[in-house]
Design an enzyme around this catalytic site. Structure first.
Site, short mmCIF file in Angstrom:
data_model
loop_
_atom_site.label_atom_id
_atom_site.label_comp_id
_atom_site.label_asym_id
_atom_site.label_seq_id
_atom_site.Cartn_x
_atom_site.Cartn_y
_atom_site.Cartn_z
N LYS A 100 1.11 -1.15 0.00
CA LYS A 100 0.09 0.01 0.04
C LYS A 100 0.85 1.30 0.02
O LYS A 100 1.54 1.57 0.98
CB LYS A 100 -0.80 0.02 1.15
CG LYS A 100 -1.79 1.34 1.28
CD LYS A 100 -2.53 1.31 2.43
CE LYS A 100 -3.36 2.78 2.69
NZ LYS A 100 -3.50 2.93 4.06
N GLY A 189 -10.49 8.72 6.19
CA GLY A 189 -11.66 9.62 6.40
C GLY A 189 -12.95 9.22 6.89
O GLY A 189 -13.60 10.24 7.02
N ASN A 210 -9.25 2.22 10.08
CA ASN A 210 -8.51 2.17 11.11
C ASN A 210 -8.95 3.11 12.37
O ASN A 210 -9.50 2.68 13.24
CB ASN A 210 -6.90 2.59 10.60
CG ASN A 210 -6.05 2.05 11.61
OD1 ASN A 210 -4.85 2.00 11.41
ND2 ASN A 210 -6.55 1.95 12.98
#
Length: 263
Positions: A100, A189, A210
């Site tokens: 990632k 977000g 997360n």
């Protein structure tokens, strides 16, 4: 939902459409229980966040015990060189070519640097990595990343850790429409289960969470809520929602009504 409705990431089929992060939890035990409760099959980890060998060993053992697939990230990197170096370290440590890719361009809102992201993506793909780039909701940037060979794109819903949800659903919807073959994952977000549900309703393939879970009053319960929301959003997308209208339409048939109600 059909049994074969899988999330596909670089040819691998994943049942859960919720990816979960491993940072910010109040304790390792809460992290472990939250991950299990989410039903996730992929967990993201950061090599940089382990401060000591002992703490690192304990953390990796917990992650290994979950049995989930690990998606390492380059969180905290600000330069192409830094990201490339960390990605190569991750490949050695975790024995995976998945990465990632995070390259931050602004320390205030942690917005990805699109120029460095494109440069690093090309280098990593040429080196055999399967890159999952964290990017903004910019259509042209997503198109360029896809053209470089990124089968998976991870546009943000809002800046990391803000919990604001999908700030620009128009942009996200446009990316989905213009890149129908790409696997799209909303990353960053999100704060509420309804935000995740909305992303799946737009046709996004998954969400990565997360802070929304780790920062909740009860992370374990919030994990369950997000799991249900993601499933509901995917069900809704597959069911194909009714078209939105500007004029009201009765749901009750008018046939058989008294004539004076039909004037």
């Amino acid at each position: 939902m059909p049994n074969n409705d899988y999330l596909t990431i670089y040819g691998e089929q994943i049942k859960s459409r919720l990816l979960i992060g491993s940072a910010l939890y109040p304790s390792p035990a809460v992290m472990n229980e939250s991950i299990v409760a989410s039903g996730a099959e992929i967990v993201t980890v950061s090599l940089r966040r382990q401060q000591s060998a002992a703490a690192g060993d304990d953390f990796w053992q917990l992650i290994k015990n979950t049995g989930l697939k690990i998606l390492p990230n380059t969180a905290g990197c600000h330069s192409v060189k830094e990201a490339i170096t960390l990605a190569k370290m991750c490949r050695e440590v975790f024995a995976t070519d998945w990465i990632k890719l995070e390259l931050i361009g602004d320390d205030y809102n942690l917005q990805p640097d699109p120029f460095a992201l494109l440069e690093a993506t090309k280098i990593l793909i040429d080196d055999g990595f399967k890159v999952l780039p964290y990017c903004t909701d910019d259509l042209v940037l997503c198109q360029r990343l896809n053209a470089l060979g990124c089968e998976v794109l991870m546009p943000w819903g809002a800046p990391i850790g803000t919990g604001k949800g999908l700030l620009n659903s128009y942009n996200l919807k446009t990316i989905r429409e213009r890149l129908p073959e790409a696997t799209l994952i909303v990353d960053a977000g999100l704060g509420l289960p309804s935000h995740a549900c909305q992303a799946l309703e737009l046709g996004y393939d998954a969400v990565l969470l997360n802070s929304a879970i780790a920062g909740a009053g009860c992370p374990i319960t919030m994990s369950r809520a997000f799991k249900a929301a993601v499933e509901a959003g995917r069900f809704a997308y597959n069911a194909k929602a009714m078209p939105e209208k500007d004029v009201a339409a009765p749901s009750t048939p008018t046939m058989g009504m008294p004539f004076w109600h039909q004037e």
